[in-house]
Design an enzyme around this catalytic site. Structure first.
Site, short mmCIF file in Angstrom:
data_model
loop_
_atom_site.label_atom_id
_atom_site.label_comp_id
_atom_site.label_asym_id
_atom_site.label_seq_id
_atom_site.Cartn_x
_atom_site.Cartn_y
_atom_site.Cartn_z
N ASN A 80 0.55 0.69 6.57
CA ASN A 80 1.00 -0.38 5.67
C ASN A 80 1.54 -1.50 6.55
O ASN A 80 2.16 -1.22 7.57
CB ASN A 80 2.17 0.10 4.79
CG ASN A 80 1.73 1.08 3.74
OD1 ASN A 80 0.54 1.28 3.53
ND2 ASN A 80 2.69 1.68 3.07
N GLY A 81 1.36 -2.74 6.11
CA GLY A 81 1.86 -3.87 6.91
C GLY A 81 0.70 -4.69 7.43
O GLY A 81 -0.45 -4.48 7.04
N LYS A 132 3.56 -3.52 -6.76
CA LYS A 132 4.98 -3.39 -7.09
C LYS A 132 5.88 -3.93 -6.00
O LYS A 132 6.88 -4.59 -6.26
CB LYS A 132 5.29 -1.91 -7.36
CG LYS A 132 6.73 -1.63 -7.78
CD LYS A 132 7.01 -2.22 -9.15
CE LYS A 132 8.42 -1.99 -9.62
NZ LYS A 132 8.76 -2.91 -10.72
N HIS A 139 10.68 -35.49 -21.18
CA HIS A 139 10.29 -36.10 -19.90
C HIS A 139 8.89 -35.67 -19.46
O HIS A 139 8.55 -35.80 -18.30
CB HIS A 139 11.34 -35.79 -18.84
CG HIS A 139 12.70 -36.27 -19.20
ND1 HIS A 139 13.03 -37.61 -19.23
CD2 HIS A 139 13.80 -35.60 -19.63
CE1 HIS A 139 14.28 -37.74 -19.63
NE2 HIS A 139 14.78 -36.53 -19.88
N GLU A 159 2.13 -12.30 -16.24
CA GLU A 159 1.67 -11.26 -15.32
C GLU A 159 1.07 -10.06 -16.03
O GLU A 159 0.18 -9.41 -15.50
CB GLU A 159 2.75 -10.85 -14.31
CG GLU A 159 3.94 -10.15 -14.85
CD GLU A 159 4.97 -9.78 -13.77
OE1 GLU A 159 4.62 -9.69 -12.60
OE2 GLU A 159 6.14 -9.58 -14.15
N LYS A 168 6.89 -12.69 -17.42
CA LYS A 168 6.48 -11.41 -18.02
C LYS A 168 5.15 -11.57 -18.73
O LYS A 168 4.24 -10.78 -18.55
CB LYS A 168 7.49 -10.91 -19.05
CG LYS A 168 8.73 -10.17 -18.67
CD LYS A 168 8.61 -9.02 -17.77
CE LYS A 168 8.23 -9.37 -16.37
NZ LYS A 168 9.16 -9.22 -15.32
N CYS A 188 0.87 -1.17 0.00
CA CYS A 188 0.00 0.00 0.00
C CYS A 188 0.90 1.22 0.00
O CYS A 188 2.11 1.11 0.16
CB CYS A 188 -0.86 -0.01 1.25
SG CYS A 188 -1.69 -1.57 1.53
N TRP A 202 -3.97 -1.93 -0.93
CA TRP A 202 -4.00 -3.22 -1.61
C TRP A 202 -4.45 -4.20 -0.54
O TRP A 202 -3.72 -4.44 0.42
CB TRP A 202 -2.59 -3.53 -2.12
CG TRP A 202 -2.49 -4.67 -3.06
CD1 TRP A 202 -2.65 -4.65 -4.41
CD2 TRP A 202 -2.14 -6.03 -2.74
NE1 TRP A 202 -2.44 -5.89 -4.95
CE2 TRP A 202 -2.12 -6.77 -3.95
CE3 TRP A 202 -1.84 -6.70 -1.55
CZ2 TRP A 202 -1.82 -8.11 -4.00
CZ3 TRP A 202 -1.54 -8.05 -1.61
CH2 TRP A 202 -1.54 -8.74 -2.83
N ARG A 220 1.89 0.94 -6.10
CA ARG A 220 2.21 0.02 -5.00
C ARG A 220 1.00 -0.82 -4.60
O ARG A 220 1.15 -1.86 -3.96
CB ARG A 220 2.69 0.80 -3.79
CG ARG A 220 4.01 1.49 -4.01
CD ARG A 220 4.40 2.26 -2.78
NE ARG A 220 4.69 1.34 -1.70
CZ ARG A 220 5.91 0.95 -1.36
NH1 ARG A 220 6.94 1.41 -2.02
NH2 ARG A 220 6.10 0.13 -0.36
N GLU A 280 11.91 -16.08 -16.99
CA GLU A 280 11.57 -14.68 -16.81
C GLU A 280 10.59 -14.23 -17.91
O GLU A 280 9.62 -13.52 -17.64
CB GLU A 280 12.85 -13.82 -16.82
CG GLU A 280 12.64 -12.33 -16.83
CD GLU A 280 11.77 -11.79 -15.68
OE1 GLU A 280 11.52 -12.51 -14.71
OE2 GLU A 280 11.33 -10.64 -15.79
O1 M6R Z 1 11.28 -5.58 -5.43
P1 M6R Z 1 11.67 -7.01 -5.67
O2 M6R Z 1 12.64 -7.15 -6.78
O3 M6R Z 1 12.16 -7.69 -4.43
O4 M6R Z 1 10.33 -7.74 -6.09
C1 M6R Z 1 10.29 -9.13 -6.27
C2 M6R Z 1 9.06 -9.56 -7.03
O5 M6R Z 1 7.91 -9.28 -6.30
C3 M6R Z 1 8.97 -8.90 -8.40
O6 M6R Z 1 10.10 -9.13 -9.16
C4 M6R Z 1 7.73 -9.40 -9.17
O7 M6R Z 1 7.91 -10.74 -9.53
C5 M6R Z 1 7.47 -8.51 -10.39
N1 M6R Z 1 6.06 -8.30 -10.54
C6 M6R Z 1 8.05 -9.04 -11.65
O8 M6R Z 1 7.69 -8.34 -12.78
#
Ligand code: M6R
Length: 604
Positions: free
Chosen positions: A100-101, A599, A504, A488, A485, A2, A74, A27, A481
């Site tokens: 937050n938290g 984020k 396999h 998500e 991408k 948040c 969030w 965020r 990766e």
């Molecule tokens: O801030 P961080 O690099 O620690 O975040 C880790 C993951 O939450 C972050 O990489 C997430 O997988 C992203 N949405 C990837 O695009």
């Protein structure tokens, strides 16, 4: 996840806070709210489910004040709704809080307070704190807040207003970031410098267990027990403009496009041609210590974990130190054996990811040496680590990480080269890698020029319900990766597999409706990778290859420039960032803020 922003000074507070919330929206974004101190000290609150623009539409024309706090949420405890949006207040409206938290013992406290007659207006854990602060009999707001904090277990970054103390905002931090912005006769507070840099670049980052009182022309910091702490403001290196979209339609597009510049920045000032090595000033690891490292264990989450996987390969190849990467979220729960000769490396863009931070804290508690590979200067992981290196990608706003991934891998290449040259990597190989690193920015620009063709391919595959991503050894983390991408940002199901494992099991999935994206570098495994393409083709699978030369068995090939074998993974993922972007665009997705994601994941 948040966002918090607060202000005390002379300016009209509501527009300032709404602008700050817009900058924090990445965020977390299911509801938002604002509270200001009105003319007679009364607290006036507006909340709305949805985006910051929904909140803005509800803020009345007459909403004047010069002190206030605001939040973008969030959901964790309680569904997104007006009632669950922050700020939260006690029944009398004396106290208002944004948080937050997560408060772990919230249910227990809620039950106790309810039994004592408190009526709750929301389902959130945060509201418990508002009631606890309001009930405190302490004399000052600072004492009331610290008394309430002593009853809770969990994490917080919070800001509090109190009707009877209209000249101040009290803030506190434990496990969730809080940054003070120091202005001229005005003070800011936020969970992220993004909300502050347009107004001040002088900041103080609170440590866990620290609190602060902000008044218009003064601030002080102290522990939750009340002892004063020293706080020296530092200057944020990121400019306010670097948070703007810079003419692009989305942050994701902007951040993909600025990768050549970002890579140039992570290399700048670090290369030592004379000794064919690099200098990483903040490692705090002298050559003797570096030579005694027997293993390297890299910990990160999501994209950072994938960058760590490539990092582990680079370290093994260049420094010949056994290395591997593991999701920090798994590591911290398996009571890992912590070995004194292992160097642990925590990777994180935000530097605030709770799972990574918790892993670092556990490692430190067990006496391990931990380095950080982090983007955000002064973030919790950077501060907790014994040393490390910043990746200098600049602010990354889009929830989907792109430029930070690339810069993190380059930072790992620098670390691997540094360790390699202290150990057995020859001068000739050191020079070869340095030349390869120097070629990267130009090669990235070359890849980005192929965007129209990549867009065409994205439109071609956008109807797929599921896609397979394959790669071998250096190509496998690239495939992982790229698959993350795509899923998500476009919500298309994607699965990554080592190409060597096709037979396999996953070969059973191959059919025309299940396209495969294959990473096919021109290295010692080229023929093996080609064999995998043949296997897929023989089963009528459609193939998109990312390769250094046209692949006969593929239906389409995106050709990327060749670098040194070890550095090729840095380049091979970039066209697939654009592929994911254009697929998501074609499907009308919310590119910078994909559903259900935030984020910075500062909760478990
Ligand atoms: O801030 P961080 O690099 O620690 O975040 C880790 C993951 O939450 C972050 O990489 C997430 O997988 C992203 N949405 C990837 O695009």
């Amino acid at each position: 996840m948040c966002g918090i922003v607060g202000y005390i000074g002379r300016r009209d507070v509501a527009p300032l806070l709404l602008e700050g919330l817009q900058r924090l929206e990445y965020r977390g974004y299911d509801s938002a709210g604002i509270v200001i101190t009105g003319k007679s000290g009364e607290l006036r609150t507006v909340k709305a489910k949805g985006r910051v623009r929904d909140l803005e539409a509800r803020v009345p024309k007459r909403f004047a004040g010069t002190t206030g706090i605001a939040h973008t949420r969030w959901a964790t405890h309680g569904a997104p709704s007006d009632a669950n949006a922050h700020p939260h207040a006690d029944a009398a409206g004396a106290v208002s809080i944004v948080h937050n938290g997560i408060i772990d013992n919230a249910s227990e406290l809620r039950a106790r307070l309810t039994a004592e007659g408190t009526v709750f207006a929301s389902e959130t854990d945060t509201e418990v704190l508002a009631h606890l602060i309001a009930r405190s009999q302490a004399d000052t707001l600072e004492q009331k807040v610290s008394e309430a904090l002593r009853s809770i277990e969990g994490t917080y970054g919070l800001a509090v207003l109190h009707r009877d103390f209209p000249d101040r905002i009290v803030v506190a931090r434990n496990g969730s970031p809080v940054v003070l912005g120091i202005g001229e006769k005005e003070m800011f507070v936020a969970s992220d410098v993004a909300a502050l840099v347009a107004h001040t670049r002088q900041v103080v980052t609170l440590a866990d267990g620290e609190m602060a009182t902000l008044k218009a022309d003064d601030f002080r910091t102290y522990t939750t027990e009340g002892s004063r702490t020293t706080a020296t403001p530092t200057t944020v290196e990121w400019e306010a403009e670097s948070y703007d979209m810079g003419g692009h339609d989305t942050y994701m597009h902007k951040e993909i496009a600025e990768q050549a510049e970002a890579v140039d920045r992570v290399l700048r000032g670090r290369i030592d041609d004379k000794f064919a090595t690099v200098h990483l000033g903040g490692l705090n690891l002298d050559p003797r210590e570096a030579r005694s490292v027997r293993r390297i264990k890299i910990l990160g989450c999501g994209t950072s974990y994938h960058a760590g996987q490539i990092g582990a390969q680079l370290i093994e190849e260049l420094a010949r130190i056994p290395a591997d990467a593991e999701p920090a979220s798994e590591f911290r729960y398996r009571n890992p054996v912590v070995d004194p000769d292992t160097l642990y490396v925590a990777v994180s863009q935000s530097g605030e990811t709770y799972d990574v931070l918790a892993a670092v804290q556990e490692l430190k508690r067990k006496g391990a040496r931990v380095l950080g590979v982090v983007n955000v200067v002064g973030s919790a992981i950077a501060r907790e680590a014994d040393g490390g290196t910043y990746v200098h990608a600049g602010p990354e706003v889009c929830v989907v990480s792109t430029k930070c991934f690339t810069n993190t891998v380059v930072a790992f290449a620098l670390l691997a080269l540094h360790l390699g040259r202290i150990r057995d990597l020859s001068v000739a190989d050191g020079r070869r890698i340095i030349e390869g690193l120097r070629r990267l920015p130009g090669q990235i620009d070359e890849i980005l020029k192929a965007e129209p063709e990549i867009k065409r391919l994205a439109l071609h595959f956008a109807d797929a319900k599921s896609m397979l991503f394959i790669g071998r050894v250096r190509g496998y983390p690239v495939a992982r990766e790229a698959s993350l991408k795509l899923k998500e940002v476009s919500y298309i199901h994607a699965e990554a597999y080592p190409a060597s494992e096709l037979k396999h099991g996953p070969l059973a999935l191959v059919e025309p409706a299940m396209p495969t994206v294959a990473i096919v570098p021109d290295d010692e495994l080229l023929e093996k990778n080609r064999a995998a393409l043949e296997e897929i083709k023989a089963r009528s699978g459609r193939i998109l290859a990312v390769a250094h030369q046209e692949q006969e068995k593929a239906d389409h090939t995106i050709i990327v420039p060749k670098n040194e074998d070890e550095l090729d993974p840095i380049l091979m993922g970039i066209p697939l960032q654009l592929f994911a972007y254009h697929t998501a665009l074609a499907l009308g997705r919310d590119i910078d803020k994909p559903r259900n994601l935030a984020k910075s994941v500062t909760v478990e």
